[in-house]
Structures are given as C-alpha cells and as structure tokens.
Design a protein around this motif. Structure first.
Motif, PDB file in Angstrom:
ATOM      1  N   TYR A   1      44.131  33.175  38.403  1.00 15.65           N
ATOM      2  CA  TYR A   1      45.360  33.229  38.846  1.00 15.65           C
ATOM      3  C   TYR A   1      46.184  35.058  38.468  1.00 15.65           C
ATOM      4  O   TYR A   1      47.119  35.583  38.892  1.00 15.65           O
ATOM      5  CB  TYR A   1      45.971  32.317  37.664  1.00 15.65           C
ATOM      6  N   GLU A   2      45.337  35.702  37.828  1.00 15.87           N
ATOM      7  CA  GLU A   2      45.819  36.908  37.496  1.00 15.87           C
ATOM      8  C   GLU A   2      44.825  37.871  38.879  1.00 15.87           C
ATOM      9  O   GLU A   2      46.042  38.734  38.774  1.00 15.87           O
ATOM     10  CB  GLU A   2      44.844  37.720  36.420  1.00 15.87           C
ATOM     11  N   LEU A   3      43.819  37.411  39.478  1.00 13.68           N
ATOM     12  CA  LEU A   3      43.880  38.291  40.634  1.00 13.68           C
ATOM     13  C   LEU A   3      44.369  37.953  41.683  1.00 13.68           C
ATOM     14  O   LEU A   3      45.343  39.188  42.494  1.00 13.68           O
ATOM     15  CB  LEU A   3      42.605  37.819  40.658  1.00 13.68           C
TER      16      LEU A   3
ATOM     17  N   ALA B   1      37.497  36.166  46.513  1.00  9.95           N
ATOM     18  CA  ALA B   1      37.241  35.098  46.758  1.00  9.95           C
ATOM     19  C   ALA B   1      36.458  35.123  45.018  1.00  9.95           C
ATOM     20  O   ALA B   1      35.586  36.018  44.666  1.00  9.95           O
ATOM     21  CB  ALA B   1      36.217  34.304  47.864  1.00  9.95           C
ATOM     22  N   LEU B   2      35.983  33.676  44.934  1.00 15.09           N
ATOM     23  CA  LEU B   2      35.343  33.600  43.492  1.00 15.09           C
ATOM     24  C   LEU B   2      34.119  32.171  43.269  1.00 15.09           C
ATOM     25  O   LEU B   2      34.121  31.360  43.786  1.00 15.09           O
ATOM     26  CB  LEU B   2      36.189  33.506  41.994  1.00 15.09           C
ATOM     27  N   TRP B   3      33.041  32.923  43.592  1.00 15.52           N
ATOM     28  CA  TRP B   3      31.424  31.833  42.989  1.00 15.52           C
ATOM     29  C   TRP B   3      31.604  32.058  42.035  1.00 15.52           C
ATOM     30  O   TRP B   3      31.661  32.417  40.851  1.00 15.52           O
ATOM     31  CB  TRP B   3      30.671  31.987  44.522  1.00 15.52           C
ATOM     32  N   GLY B   4      31.128  30.734  41.435  1.00 14.20           N
ATOM     33  CA  GLY B   4      30.335  30.738  40.109  1.00 14.20           C
ATOM     34  C   GLY B   4      31.094  30.352  38.727  1.00 14.20           C
ATOM     35  O   GLY B   4      32.206  29.985  39.206  1.00 14.20           O
ATOM     36  N   SER B   5      31.489  30.322  37.193  1.00 13.90           N
ATOM     37  CA  SER B   5      31.578  30.076  36.516  1.00 13.90           C
ATOM     38  C   SER B   5      32.594  31.169  36.655  1.00 13.90           C
ATOM     39  O   SER B   5      32.870  32.179  36.339  1.00 13.90           O
ATOM     40  CB  SER B   5      30.684  30.146  35.271  1.00 13.90           C
TER      41      SER B   5
END
Length: 223
Positions: free
Chosen positions: A51-53, A62-66
């Motif tokens: 949300y900050e990004l 884009a974010l993958w993982g925990s």
C-alpha cells in the motif's frame, strides 16, 4: 539499449529505511520499445508494504513471496520476497539523457531474541538491487544469469532482458535493528501480568460504579 549505469544507497531510521537506486541513461534511444526495471531480492528480515509502494510516484511495483506485515521473522518464509519496480519512462524522449531515481521504503521485522551477553541488535545486509531493461527486439537474447531464477515468476517481463552495470561501491547495503534479550523475558512476563491484573481490577471497579449509577433509583422528594 543505450549505455546506462546504476548505483544504490541506503538510509536507515530504526525499523524503517529507504533504498535509493539511481539509473543514469546516457541517451534514451528506444522510447516505447524498452521498459526500465529494478529488482530487489529481499531478506526475510525485511518486508515491503504494497500500500505504501502504491503511493510512491515514478514507478509501479510487483511483489512475490511473504508480505505479511505483522509477523516476526521467525513466522515467515525464510526464502524472503522479491520486489520488481517498473520505472515510469513516459516523460522521456529519444536521445534524451536521464537520471531516474527509484526510492523504495522498506521495514525490518522483529528479529529473534538473543541470549547471554550478546549485543541486542541484528545486522541485516541486503542484496544489491539489480537493474535491467526489457526490450522488444527482432531477435531473442539469452537471459542474464543474474535474472534467470526469477523468470518463472508470474507476470515477469517476457521480453529480451539486458543488465545495467552497477557502478556503486561494492560494500553491502547494511542496517542494524534492535532485538529483545532472552534474559529479560522473565521480567517482561512479570510486568505484563502486573499490568493486565491492574487493568482488570480497574475495569471491574469502573464497571461496578457505572452499573450502580445507571440502576440506582432516584430519590423521591416528599413534602
């Protein structure tokens, strides 16, 4: 893609820190055919707030993982996470030189407590960001070794990839975060129990007083 170089630095403040990556492009020659990306392979001690990004100008992510924001490091996947930034290059024109800076806000998780006389802090050293261009070319180019392990991620750029050399000093991106001490755990337990008991009796007394005030009958005045 035209000649480019990359440099990164870190600024820290407690559990919060920012990694800044600047890409210097000598001449943007293929506007519309190439996209500029910066890859962050994050240690499990670190997380990025999506949300900050999303509120940061200059790139999409884009974010993958925990990505669980509340869990300590002992409760997350030790493989960490992968963050990919895509720079906004819509304002660049062919032949234009540019310095593009992407600032990433990151946060440290609560680390494992230490025992004995060890200093109550944990040193985190991040992998250096990797910059690359993804371009539409008439011929297929081999995937750089530094990016090969990420190409199976859903949504990863499928175009021809070319690395941007990192010209910053090779020293790691390090930060220090405080952690708890196991020797202090008994005192923490005692203090927590004392506060909870005190609050219980405070609420009990307040509830009784409130109940008496609400249910007491008003006195009737007689002549």
């Amino acid at each position: 893609m035209s000649q480019a170089s990359l440099s990164s630095s870190i600024s820290t403040q407690g559990f919060h820190f920012t990694v800044s990556t600047t890409v210097n492009v000598a001449s943007w020659q293929e506007s519309g055919q190439c996209s500029l990306h910066v890859l962050h392979d994050l240690d499990p001690h670190v997380y990025a707030d999506q949300y900050e990004l999303a509120q940061r100008p200059g790139y999409t992510s884009a974010l993958w993982g925990s990505s669980d924001l509340e869990r300590p490091v002992s409760a997350v996947d030790q493989a960490g996470s992968v963050l990919l930034l895509t720079a906004d290059s819509s304002h660049l024109f062919p032949g234009q030189a540019a310095n593009i800076t992407l600032e990433v806000p990151l946060h440290a998780r609560y680390g494992r407590p230490v025992a004995g006389a060890q200093d109550a802090y944990h040193m985190i050293e991040l992998k250096r960001p990797v910059g690359f261009f993804a371009c539409s070319l008439d011929h297929v180019t081999p995937v750089p070794d530094a990016l090969r392990q990420y190409t199976s991620l859903s949504g990863w750029p499928s175009l021809s990839l070319s690395l941007i050399p990192d010209t910053s000093p090779r020293a790691g991106l390090k930060m220090v975060v405080p952690v708890g001490k196991l020797d202090d755990l008994p005192w923490v337990d005692v203090g927590t129990a004392a506060v909870m008991i005190t609050m219980f009796f405070y609420l009990l007394v307040a509830s009784i007083r409130t109940a008496r005030r609400l249910f007491s009958k008003p006195s009737m005045k007689t002549d």
